[in-house]
Scaffold this active site. Structure first.
Site, PDB file in Angstrom:
ATOM      1  N   LYS A  58       0.892  -1.291  -0.009  1.00 49.30           N
ATOM      2  CA  LYS A  58       0.068  -0.132   0.135  1.00 49.30           C
ATOM      3  C   LYS A  58       0.827   1.221   0.040  1.00 49.30           C
ATOM      4  O   LYS A  58       1.825   1.328   0.708  1.00 49.30           O
ATOM      5  CB  LYS A  58      -0.865  -0.015   1.335  1.00 49.30           C
ATOM      6  CG  LYS A  58      -1.951   0.918   1.336  1.00 49.30           C
ATOM      7  CD  LYS A  58      -2.760   0.772   2.658  1.00 49.30           C
ATOM      8  CE  LYS A  58      -3.883   1.834   2.802  1.00 49.30           C
ATOM      9  NZ  LYS A  58      -4.803   1.674   3.902  1.00 49.30           N
ATOM     10  N   SER A 135      -9.288   1.307   3.032  1.00 46.79           N
ATOM     11  CA  SER A 135      -8.735   2.349   2.176  1.00 46.79           C
ATOM     12  C   SER A 135      -7.564   1.502   1.409  1.00 46.79           C
ATOM     13  O   SER A 135      -7.108   1.990   0.400  1.00 46.79           O
ATOM     14  CB  SER A 135      -7.989   3.429   2.861  1.00 46.79           C
ATOM     15  OG  SER A 135      -7.141   2.809   3.817  1.00 46.79           O
ATOM     16  N   SER A 159      -9.554  -1.117   7.250  1.00 49.34           N
ATOM     17  CA  SER A 159      -9.075  -0.974   5.682  1.00 49.34           C
ATOM     18  C   SER A 159      -8.251  -2.191   5.432  1.00 49.34           C
ATOM     19  O   SER A 159      -7.922  -1.996   4.090  1.00 49.34           O
ATOM     20  CB  SER A 159      -8.131   0.409   5.771  1.00 49.34           C
ATOM     21  OG  SER A 159      -9.137   1.600   5.588  1.00 49.34           O
TER      22      SER A 159
END
Length: 488
Positions: A58, A135, A159
């Protein structure tokens, strides 16, 4: 291995079905792979348990040689000077960072599309009209599309678990402190954690073995001493649910917040857990739960944590919360939140933050009491109360965690069921539990007590082996040799 994954990225991420899961592809991925091949040829031994494995990260984690954007266009050309400890551990184990994955800007997202000017929407490989979940949706969609073998997400309010559920993956939110957060852009340091994501529970456990550990730069990890399993992969057993006592946390997925299809489907999940040997306590209840306001993620905490992160990253553009807000480079959905953070009080003086911390402690007390009284080993409930939203639909989604109404109870924020583990700071995971609607994946969430990762991973593995729900998405089929060769 790396070339095959790069070919899939070339064919499917920015063309074809346009999954749009990635921000930056590592330009040196093949060089890294060649170096690992040479090391193996020379020594006859793999570098470590991830030798040659393509890993998605990420893009709110530092990785040397690649930009770190946190989804913010003002940082799109910022190159951190060193790897975060999580990335360093992956590289030391032989993993190859094949790409940085897209995310909601500054990880401020929920069950929605990815809200970032840098990347735009990621699209769900199981049905590209629908969202990936935030996210860590880029990591989720990228793994579902086989752009990498395993990946790292970060979880503050859900997330890791949410995109895991939306993309038919296994994803773990560890106990806060099991995995270092150094070199990771913070959202709420009390709750923040990186976590492993993969297409199977076993691969998820292998990645956790690599990234778990104490970091002198992250004080929270000192709490992990004596709690880190020798190996999370080694404890996996297909019959681990036999004798397990699981409480159903129905208080969070009532018909007031949950899609009726999700509620009905979970009855099937309960039957599957029982068939695998678990004792399921359906009348489990946490007394007083509805009376405690949901602890929020506050602007004061964001300001304090992000200020400390920026101080450790000299040369980063827009080097303050105020500078970020005044840049007007934020996604419109997040501008107001940063404007509010600029004028937020210090954490120690912010009434909302102080009350939230007290309520988090109340959560831990009442959950411990209820779980001990019922003699349950873990709690089970759906990962998310709704099916994935349509990309672009701003009416049915959580843009960023809003302030709960006073005494509104656990239903105040709609479809989020991941807030429980986040508020407790306990381990929770999502494992595929089927498909609903237009072929959209849904997940079973398993929540354990602090440091109970090994237990809930065992349960997830046993459930996975009993059901085998995951299948590859049709939008990204295997490449023909001719197509794959074009990417070389």
């Amino acid at each position: 291995m790396v070339q095959a994954h790069l070919a899939r990225i070339a064919a499917y991420d920015k063309q074809g079905p346009l999954i749009n899961a990635l921000i930056t592809v590592n330009p040196k991925a093949l060089e890294d792979a060649a170096a690992l091949d040479a090391a193996l040829k020379q020594t006859g031994k793999p570098v470590g348990p991830l030798h040659g494995v393509p890993v998605l990260i990420k893009d709110n984690l530092d990785a040397a040689g690649m930009p770190m954007t946190s989804g913010f266009q003002g940082w799109k050309n910022y190159y951190p000077p060193a790897d975060s400890p999580v990335v360093a551990k992956i590289k030391a184990a032989g993993g190859i960072i094949i790409a940085k994955a897209s995310l909601s800007e500054f990880a401020r997202g929920g069950g929605d599309n990815i809200n970032s000017v840098v990347s735009g929407y990621a699209r769900n490989p199981y049905n590209t009209a629908f969202a990936t979940g935030g996210s860590s949706g880029g990591t989720g969609a990228g793994l579902a599309a086989s752009f990498g073998v395993v990946g790292i997400g970060t979880d503050t309010g859900g997330s890791v678990r949410m995109p895991a559920a939306h993309n038919a993956l296994a994803g773990l939110r560890p106990t806060v402190g099991l995995v270092s957060r150094s070199g990771m852009v913070p959202l709420n340091s009390v709750r923040d954690t990186a976590g492993p994501m993969a297409r199977s529970v076993e691969d998820m456990a292998i990645l956790l073995d690599v990234i778990a550990g104490i970091d002198a730069e992250d004080a929270a990890t000192a709490r992990a001493k004596g709690h880190i399993a020798k190996s999370y992969r080694a404890v996996l057993k297909p019959d681990a649910l036999k004798g397990a006592r699981l409480g159903v946390l129905r208080q969070v997925f009532t018909d007031k917040v949950a899609d009726p299809r999700v509620i009905a489907h979970f009855d099937q999940t309960i039957a599957e857990l029982r068939a695998a040997g678990a004792t399921v306590i359906e009348d489990f209840k946490v007394e007083g739960f509805e009376q405690i306001p949901r602890p929020p993620q506050t602007q004061a905490r964001l300001k304090d944590d992000l200020t400390k992160f920026i101080a450790k990253h000299p040369g980063i553009p827009f080097p303050s919360v105020e500078a970020i807000a005044k840049s007007k480079l934020l996604h419109p959905l997040h501008q107001a939140g940063f404007d509010a953070a600029v004028i937020a009080k210090p954490v120690a003086e912010d009434a909302e933050t102080i009350e939230g911390a007290a309520n988090e402690q109340r959560y831990r007390e009442i959950f411990t009491k209820a779980m001990d009284a019922a003699k349950v080993d873990a709690l089970v409930f759906p990962t998310w109360a709704q099916l994935p939203a349509i990309n672009g639909d701003r009416n049915t989604q959580l843009i960023a965690e809003p302030k709960p109404a006073p005494n509104a109870g656990p239903t105040a924020l709609g479809s989020s069921l991941t807030f429980v583990g986040s508020s407790l700071q306990w381990p929770a995971l999502s494992v595929p539990s089927g498909y609903l609607g237009e072929g959209l994946p849904v997940g079973l969430q398993i929540l354990g007590r602090a440091w109970d990762e090994a237990r809930i991973i065992r349960y997830a593995y046993a459930y996975e082996q009993a059901t085998h729900y995951r299948h590859a998405p049709a939008s990204v089929p295997p490449l023909s040799p001719a197509v794959a060769s074009l990417a070389k």
